[in-house]
Design a protein around this motif. Structure first.
Motif, PDB file in Angstrom:
ATOM      1  N   ARG A 141      46.061  15.530  26.538  1.00 14.86           N
ATOM      2  CA  ARG A 141      44.697  15.171  25.798  1.00 14.86           C
ATOM      3  C   ARG A 141      44.743  15.658  24.590  1.00 14.86           C
ATOM      4  N   LEU A 142      45.132  16.996  24.273  1.00 15.24           N
ATOM      5  CA  LEU A 142      44.997  17.383  22.787  1.00 15.24           C
ATOM      6  C   LEU A 142      46.161  16.568  21.923  1.00 15.24           C
ATOM      7  N   ILE A 143      47.218  16.029  22.437  1.00 16.99           N
ATOM      8  CA  ILE A 143      48.272  15.280  21.727  1.00 16.99           C
ATOM      9  C   ILE A 143      47.582  13.997  21.576  1.00 16.99           C
ATOM     10  N   MET A 144      46.930  13.420  22.484  1.00 21.64           N
ATOM     11  CA  MET A 144      46.234  11.976  22.387  1.00 21.64           C
ATOM     12  C   MET A 144      45.030  11.910  21.444  1.00 21.64           C
ATOM     13  N   ALA A 145      44.328  13.127  21.567  1.00 20.35           N
ATOM     14  CA  ALA A 145      43.241  13.433  20.518  1.00 20.35           C
ATOM     15  C   ALA A 145      43.716  13.453  19.230  1.00 20.35           C
ATOM     16  N   VAL A 146      44.863  14.306  18.821  1.00 24.02           N
ATOM     17  CA  VAL A 146      45.537  14.394  17.569  1.00 24.02           C
ATOM     18  C   VAL A 146      46.249  13.063  17.029  1.00 24.02           C
ATOM     19  N   LEU A 147      46.803  12.416  17.791  1.00 24.94           N
ATOM     20  CA  LEU A 147      47.186  11.052  17.404  1.00 24.94           C
ATOM     21  C   LEU A 147      46.176  10.105  17.205  1.00 24.94           C
ATOM     22  N   ALA A 148      44.999   9.964  18.105  1.00 25.27           N
ATOM     23  CA  ALA A 148      43.963   9.290  17.805  1.00 25.27           C
ATOM     24  C   ALA A 148      43.471   9.450  16.491  1.00 25.27           C
ATOM     25  N   SER A 149      43.073  10.613  16.084  1.00 19.10           N
ATOM     26  CA  SER A 149      42.675  11.207  14.646  1.00 19.10           C
ATOM     27  C   SER A 149      43.581  10.618  13.882  1.00 19.10           C
ATOM     28  N   GLU A 150      44.860  10.809  14.006  1.00 16.15           N
ATOM     29  CA  GLU A 150      45.768  10.487  12.728  1.00 16.15           C
ATOM     30  C   GLU A 150      45.646   8.975  12.689  1.00 16.15           C
ATOM     31  N   VAL A 151      45.688   8.155  13.789  1.00 19.17           N
ATOM     32  CA  VAL A 151      45.538   6.798  13.728  1.00 19.17           C
ATOM     33  C   VAL A 151      44.204   6.223  12.901  1.00 19.17           C
ATOM     34  N   LEU A 152      43.302   6.813  13.504  1.00 18.31           N
ATOM     35  CA  LEU A 152      41.997   6.543  12.621  1.00 18.31           C
ATOM     36  C   LEU A 152      42.024   6.762  11.147  1.00 18.31           C
ATOM     37  N   LEU A 153      42.524   8.125  10.810  1.00 19.17           N
ATOM     38  CA  LEU A 153      42.774   8.541   9.516  1.00 19.17           C
ATOM     39  C   LEU A 153      43.467   7.554   8.554  1.00 19.17           C
ATOM     40  N   THR A 154      44.632   6.937   9.150  1.00 16.26           N
ATOM     41  CA  THR A 154      45.597   6.035   8.515  1.00 16.26           C
ATOM     42  C   THR A 154      44.660   5.002   8.394  1.00 16.26           C
ATOM     43  N   LEU A 155      44.014   4.193   9.265  1.00 13.35           N
ATOM     44  CA  LEU A 155      43.195   3.164   9.150  1.00 13.35           C
ATOM     45  C   LEU A 155      42.376   3.231   7.974  1.00 13.35           C
TER      46      LEU A 155
END
Length: 155
Positions: free
Chosen positions: A9-23
């Motif tokens: 869950r933590l890894i998925m949350a970090v990846l999701a936040s990185e994707v949102l930041l990139t977008l």
């Protein structure tokens, strides 16, 4: 087992936040580049409209008809399509306009001053209209009250 689920869950949350930041960064960058390009085009349109206004001159025989030096027109920004321009004098009389000027650029639809966009012959145009421009030609015998021009230029 609960720990690996928490790690996932933590890894998925970090990846999701990185994707949102990139977008978000991509969207902000795209908007900034678009604004800079439009600002550059606006500056070029204003310069070209002023150049076209500078081609209007008083006749040497003291008649009231204004002359337009068509041979000194600047080359179009896009040579394949061609730019559009129209110069109007006192009483909203057309002094000159480009051969490809069309009713699509209806003076009634233009703002009195400023930029606008329109679609013509399969192409998008950005245009500027400058009003109350003086004639730069200063011949002897020019009228005491200055003649003011209105120039529309689109590319």
């Amino acid at each position: 087992m609960a720990q690996s689920s928490l790690e996932r869950r933590l890894i998925m949350a970090v990846l999701a936040s990185e994707v949102l930041l990139t977008l978000g960064l991509l969207l902000v960058g795209r908007h900034y580049v678009h604004q800079q390009l439009q600002s550059g085009l606006d500056a070029a349109l204003q310069g070209r409209a002023m150049s076209v206004a500078a081609l209007v001159r008083y006749p040497e025989d003291n008649s009231t008809n204004l002359l337009f030096e068509r041979g000194l027109l600047p080359t179009p920004l896009n040579t394949h399509i061609g730019d559009l321009y129209e110069v109007r004098g006192p009483g909203d009389v057309v002094i000159s306009r480009s051969p490809n000027w069309t009713a699509a650029v209806d003076p009634g639809s233009m703002p009195r001053q400023g930029y606008w966009q329109f679609h013509y012959a399969g192409h998008d145009y950005r245009a500027i209209r400058l009003s109350a421009l003086p004639i730069l030609d200063e011949e002897t015998g020019t009228p005491v009250s200055p003649v003011l021009l209105s120039v529309a230029y689109a590319s």
